[in-house]
Write a protein that holds these residues in place. Structure first.
Motif, PDB file in Angstrom:
ATOM      1  N   PHE A 238       0.837  -1.198   0.000  1.00  0.00           N
ATOM      2  CA  PHE A 238       0.000   0.000   0.000  1.00  0.00           C
ATOM      3  C   PHE A 238       0.871   1.247   0.000  1.00  0.00           C
ATOM      4  O   PHE A 238       1.865   1.322   0.715  1.00  0.00           O
ATOM      5  CB  PHE A 238      -0.905   0.027   1.231  1.00  0.00           C
ATOM      6  CG  PHE A 238      -1.993  -1.017   1.211  1.00  0.00           C
ATOM      7  CD1 PHE A 238      -3.255  -0.713   0.718  1.00  0.00           C
ATOM      8  CD2 PHE A 238      -1.751  -2.298   1.686  1.00  0.00           C
ATOM      9  CE1 PHE A 238      -4.259  -1.668   0.704  1.00  0.00           C
ATOM     10  CE2 PHE A 238      -2.747  -3.263   1.673  1.00  0.00           C
ATOM     11  CZ  PHE A 238      -4.011  -2.950   1.179  1.00  0.00           C
ATOM     12  N   ASP A 239       0.473   2.214  -0.802  1.00  0.00           N
ATOM     13  CA  ASP A 239       1.070   3.547  -0.741  1.00  0.00           C
ATOM     14  C   ASP A 239      -0.018   4.558  -1.080  1.00  0.00           C
ATOM     15  O   ASP A 239      -1.203   4.192  -1.192  1.00  0.00           O
ATOM     16  CB  ASP A 239       2.300   3.666  -1.661  1.00  0.00           C
ATOM     17  CG  ASP A 239       1.966   3.568  -3.140  1.00  0.00           C
ATOM     18  OD1 ASP A 239       0.769   3.445  -3.510  1.00  0.00           O
ATOM     19  OD2 ASP A 239       2.904   3.618  -3.963  1.00  0.00           O
ATOM     20  N   ALA A 240       0.345   5.811  -1.244  1.00  0.00           N
ATOM     21  CA  ALA A 240      -0.665   6.850  -1.472  1.00  0.00           C
ATOM     22  C   ALA A 240      -1.443   6.618  -2.758  1.00  0.00           C
ATOM     23  O   ALA A 240      -2.650   6.901  -2.832  1.00  0.00           O
ATOM     24  CB  ALA A 240       0.009   8.225  -1.496  1.00  0.00           C
ATOM     25  N   SER A 241      -0.789   6.086  -3.788  1.00  0.00           N
ATOM     26  CA  SER A 241      -1.483   5.845  -5.050  1.00  0.00           C
ATOM     27  C   SER A 241      -2.517   4.733  -4.899  1.00  0.00           C
ATOM     28  O   SER A 241      -3.604   4.803  -5.490  1.00  0.00           O
ATOM     29  CB  SER A 241      -0.486   5.495  -6.159  1.00  0.00           C
ATOM     30  OG  SER A 241       0.134   4.239  -5.929  1.00  0.00           O
ATOM     31  N   VAL A 242      -2.206   3.725  -4.095  1.00  0.00           N
ATOM     32  CA  VAL A 242      -3.164   2.647  -3.835  1.00  0.00           C
ATOM     33  C   VAL A 242      -4.317   3.173  -2.985  1.00  0.00           C
ATOM     34  O   VAL A 242      -5.488   2.871  -3.248  1.00  0.00           O
ATOM     35  CB  VAL A 242      -2.462   1.455  -3.157  1.00  0.00           C
ATOM     36  CG1 VAL A 242      -3.463   0.362  -2.797  1.00  0.00           C
ATOM     37  CG2 VAL A 242      -1.379   0.893  -4.070  1.00  0.00           C
TER      38      VAL A 242
END
Length: 341
Positions: A238-242
């Motif tokens: 998970f990251d900000a784009s996800v």
């Protein structure tokens, strides 16, 4: 050098819907040596296998690679995609069809295992090739529901009024262009006994660009409640784009669930499992299943014993809120549902 497989779709014009995610798809890494070079890792020390890559080619989006830890040969995201010599060791109990898909065929690209549900093999394509994939040996060329404009698959569902839920799977169904998905759901909308749609997909995690305005509009226009069952195995996926992709899916009305696989060297400790549940929930995704490994040929090096799996699950339940604890299950061919451990 390992030869890269051709991209499964032609480049769209820059102003066409889907141009961004399809461009990211085409730019995915397919050479294991390039992947290791980007991560600052030596190839020989990791047991990289050209033969394993020839049997099941590497594919991993560059955005997913960016979440891997530079210089760490034990990175849990890298371990999921890197073809290794360990895959070539024959192991008793591991087969080409670990979950009995072949025996459950009910039409062209239609699998019927559980009461009330039909699963469509929408495509064999996927944005990422996970080394433990239980369909890594599946005969997609002969068994894809999209053949002949979905007609046989839709007819098989229409002929069975006991089916009230359709599951889109693959491969990854969201590797299809949105107009192709719309073609399918328009055909399914004419079947009166369908009450729910479910999508099994890894793309919003590994290629979050896929959740674009066109896909969101398609989701909002569907006539059924929709559950999107995602697949993430580690919090670092998970990251900000996800997070942004998950927000777009929720805004389109989808219920989001996560199913993970318990994998040795990836998430087989309670800290990793707790972090995964907490991070997925923070992104608006409810933990659903934690699967014991499907014993597909080439995946034995990922297996965690049932004894350890149960101990980890107990420790997880003692640490986090109950609604964050996924069900620990195994799929057994011929069972009427997932088997709890």
């Amino acid at each position: 050098m390992i030869t890269a497989a051709p991209a499964p779709m032609q480049p769209p014009a820059p102003d066409r819907p889907g141009a961004r995610w399809q461009a990211a798809w085409r730019e995915a890494l397919r050479d294991p040596r390039e992947l290791l070079s980007l991560l600052g890792l030596e190839q020989a020390a990791l047991g990289l296998s050209d033969q394993a890559a020839a049997q099941f080619p590497l594919r991993v989006p560059r955005g997913f690679v960016a979440r891997m830890r530079h210089g760490d040969p034990a990175d849990p995201l890298l371990r999921q995609v890197l073809p290794l010599d360990e895959e070539l060791r024959p192991m008793p109990g591991f087969s080409l069809d670990a979950v009995g898909d072949g025996a459950a065929k009910a039409g062209h690209g239609v699998i019927r295992k559980y009461r009330g549900r039909a699963l469509l093999i929408a495509t064999g394509s996927c944005a990422i090739h996970c080394r433990y994939c239980f369909r890594r040996h599946f005969p997609y060329a002969e068994e894809t529901a999209a053949a002949a404009g979905w007609r046989e698959a839709v007819a098989a569902i229409a002929a069975d009024p006991g089916i009230d839920e359709v599951i889109l799977s693959g491969g990854d169904p969201w590797s299809l262009a949105t107009p192709k998905l719309a073609e399918l759901t328009q055909a399914l909308a004419a079947v009166p006994h369908i009450r729910r749609l479910r999508v099994h997909t890894r793309l919003p995690v590994v290629l979050p660009e896929r959740v674009d305005a066109e896909l969101s509009a398609w989701l909002r226009g569907l006539p059924w409640p929709v559950a999107v069952v995602l697949h993430a195995n580690h919090a670092a996926e998970f990251d900000a784009s996800v997070d942004a992709a998950m927000a777009r899916l929720r805004a389109a009305g989808a219920t989001l669930l996560n199913q993970a696989v318990l994998l040795r060297g990836v998430n087989d400790d309670v800290d990793a499992l707790a972090a995964l549940s907490e991070r997925s929930y923070a992104a608006g995704v409810l933990p659903y299943y934690l699967h014991q490994l499907d014993r597909v040929q080439g995946s034995a090096h990922f297996e965690v014993s049932d004894e350890r799996a149960l101990a980890l699950h107990r420790a997880l339940a003692a640490r986090i809120s109950g609604y964050l604890v996924p069900k620990l299950v195994r799929e057994v061919a011929g069972d009427p549902g997932k088997r709890p451990l």
